[in-house]
Design an enzyme around this catalytic site. Structure first.
Site, PDB file in Angstrom:
ATOM      1  N   ASP A   1       0.847  -1.208   0.000  1.00 42.75           N
ATOM      2  CA  ASP A   1       0.000   0.000   0.000  1.00 42.75           C
ATOM      3  C   ASP A   1       0.879   1.254   0.000  1.00 42.75           C
ATOM      4  OD1 ASP A   1       0.960  -0.422   2.617  1.00 42.75           O
ATOM      5  OD2 ASP A   1      -0.839   0.404   3.569  1.00 42.75           O
TER       6      ASP A   1
ATOM      7  N   THR B   1       2.921  -6.061   2.843  1.00 42.41           N
ATOM      8  CA  THR B   1       3.416  -4.895   3.589  1.00 42.41           C
ATOM      9  C   THR B   1       2.293  -3.878   3.808  1.00 42.41           C
ATOM     10  OG1 THR B   1       4.206  -3.772   1.587  1.00 42.41           O
ATOM     11  CG2 THR B   1       5.787  -5.187   2.747  1.00 42.41           C
TER      12      THR B   1
ATOM     13  N   PHE C   1      -0.809  -0.633  12.718  1.00 41.75           N
ATOM     14  CA  PHE C   1      -1.694  -0.133  11.655  1.00 41.75           C
ATOM     15  C   PHE C   1      -2.185  -1.213  10.671  1.00 41.75           C
ATOM     16  CE2 PHE C   1      -2.289   1.621   7.370  1.00 41.75           C
ATOM     17  CZ  PHE C   1      -3.351   2.486   7.604  1.00 41.75           C
TER      18      PHE C   1
ATOM     19  N   HIS D   1       9.818   0.355   8.121  1.00 38.20           N
ATOM     20  CA  HIS D   1       9.228  -0.960   8.409  1.00 38.20           C
ATOM     21  C   HIS D   1       9.295  -1.993   7.259  1.00 38.20           C
ATOM     22  CE1 HIS D   1       7.068   1.110  11.730  1.00 38.20           C
ATOM     23  NE2 HIS D   1       6.769   2.032  10.832  1.00 38.20           N
TER      24      HIS D   1
HETATM   25  C1  BDR Z   1       2.961  -0.087   8.618  1.00 38.51           C
HETATM   26  O1  BDR Z   1       1.903   0.843   8.429  1.00 38.51           O
HETATM   27  C2  BDR Z   1       2.125   1.640   7.294  1.00 38.51           C
HETATM   28  O2  BDR Z   1       1.906   2.969   7.591  1.00 38.51           O
HETATM   29  C3  BDR Z   1       3.532   1.351   6.827  1.00 38.51           C
HETATM   30  O3  BDR Z   1       3.594   1.401   5.410  1.00 38.51           O
HETATM   31  C4  BDR Z   1       3.823  -0.016   7.367  1.00 38.51           C
HETATM   32  O4  BDR Z   1       3.431  -1.025   6.459  1.00 38.51           O
HETATM   33  C5  BDR Z   1       3.693   0.221   9.908  1.00 38.51           C
HETATM   34  O5  BDR Z   1       2.831   0.119  11.001  1.00 38.51           O
HETATM   35 CA    CA Z   2       2.873  -0.512   4.185  1.00 41.91          CA
END
Ligand code: BDR
Ligand code: CA
Length: 311
Positions: A11, A124, A165, A239
């Site tokens: 994303d 991801t 998230f 991340h």
């Molecule tokens: C994750 O949340 C998104 O904002 C980043 O791309 C990552 O995948 C981190 O918590």
């Molecule tokens: Ca992400």
């Protein structure tokens, strides 16, 4: 070199953009395709961003748009972290090729079916597409080698006090993934908060002085500012590329194979990953959880990919 065939479901997203570069430019990975999922921005925006990152870095793989909302329907954008476009901070070139005309979940199925080897799915973003794939194409499960996802945490969250998230966005999707009984690796905040973009890393990025490195520096500076504003972290954590890095070199992280469950109903803890590090529940281990990072090993491979993408 024997390559690991993967499909990247993402994303983009600042750190997703770096994950795309690492997947495309490390010789140990064969990037079969990219699918997008609503997360850091609504689906149209993150899909456009994936195509623009491919244009910037001259990556040519099939890209398909996937789910625009979670399994139970939720949609939410992380504009506080990634900005209005979901990839604010530097201009990106217009896409140079068209999206596949099929849904992302169907592209995953098509690529898995076509591959002569078992495929690794790397998530991801929220795990919606991967969960839908497992539900819609159960006959292809035996062609999946491994699922690696960035998400969750063995301690605290970043979207709520206990939920990270990606998992918060679609906890039911993680439930489906956990029930698949496939080999699963979790790259949670415990380890990604060690992949900091320090001043030394910014200096190295800047010194490359290519279109790709300049764009990535601009994007990462934006990400650094929002991380500082929201989380009081002066060096932001990169991340998502760790979910690729562990496939390139498994020694880049130290892991524990433990039981992980997902909280679907908590009053204040929906979306929390319940990671039983000391096996206090006696439940069966089901996930390889990355906990410690070899910082230099990770950044060497990440910077090498940014460098190669710019040549
Ligand atoms: C994750 O949340 C998104 O904002 C980043 O791309 C990552 O995948 C981190 O918590
Ligand atoms: Ca992400």
């Amino acid at each position: 070199m024997k390559k690991t065939p993967i499909i990247l479901d993402c994303d983009p997203g600042h750190d997703d953009a770096m994950a795309i570069l690492l997947a495309a430019y490390n010789p140990a990975i064969e990037l079969l395709g990219i699918t997008t999922v609503s997360g850091n921005g609504i689906i149209d925006k993150v899909t456009e961003n994936a195509l623009r990152v491919c244009a910037l870095a001259k990556i040519q793989v099939p890209v398909a748009q996937g789910a625009g909302n979670a399994i139970l329907g939720a949609v939410e954008a992380a504009s506080d972290i990634h900005g209005e476009t979901a990839l604010d901070g530097a201009p990106l070139p217009a896409p140079t090729f068209a999206l596949e005309s099929i849904h992302g979940v169907d592209l995953i199925a098509q690529l898995v079916r076509k591959s002569s080897e078992k495929v690794t799915l790397v998530g991801t973003g929220p795990l919606t597409n991967i969960a839908l794939f497992l539900k819609m194409y159960p006959e292809l499960k035996s062609n999946i080698a491994h699922i690696v996802f960035m998400g969750g945490s063995a301690s605290r969250g970043n979207r709520t006090p206990y939920a990270e998230f990606n998992i918060w966005m679609d906890p039911e999707a993680l439930e489906v993934v956990l029930k698949s009984e496939l080999p699963i690796t979790m790259i949670g905040l415990d380890v990604t908060h060690q992949a900091l973009i320090t001043k030394e890393i910014f200096d190295k990025l800047e010194a490359m002085n290519t279109e790709v490195s300049k764009t990535m520096t601009g994007l990462m500076r934006f990400f650094a500012k929002t991380y500082n504003d929201v989380f009081e972290m002066p060096d932001p954590p990169l991340h998502d590329p760790l979910a690729i890095a562990v496939l390139i070199d498994p020694t880049v992280t130290k892991n524990r194979f433990v039981n992980v469950e997902i909280e679907l109903n908590g009053t204040h803890t929906r979306g929390a990953t319940v990671v039983d590090i000391y096996n206090r529940t006696g439940r069966k281990a089901n996930v390889n959880v990355a906990l410690e990072l070899d910082f230099d090993k990770f950044w060497n491979m990440m910077l090498d990919a940014v460098d190669k993408a710019g040549r």
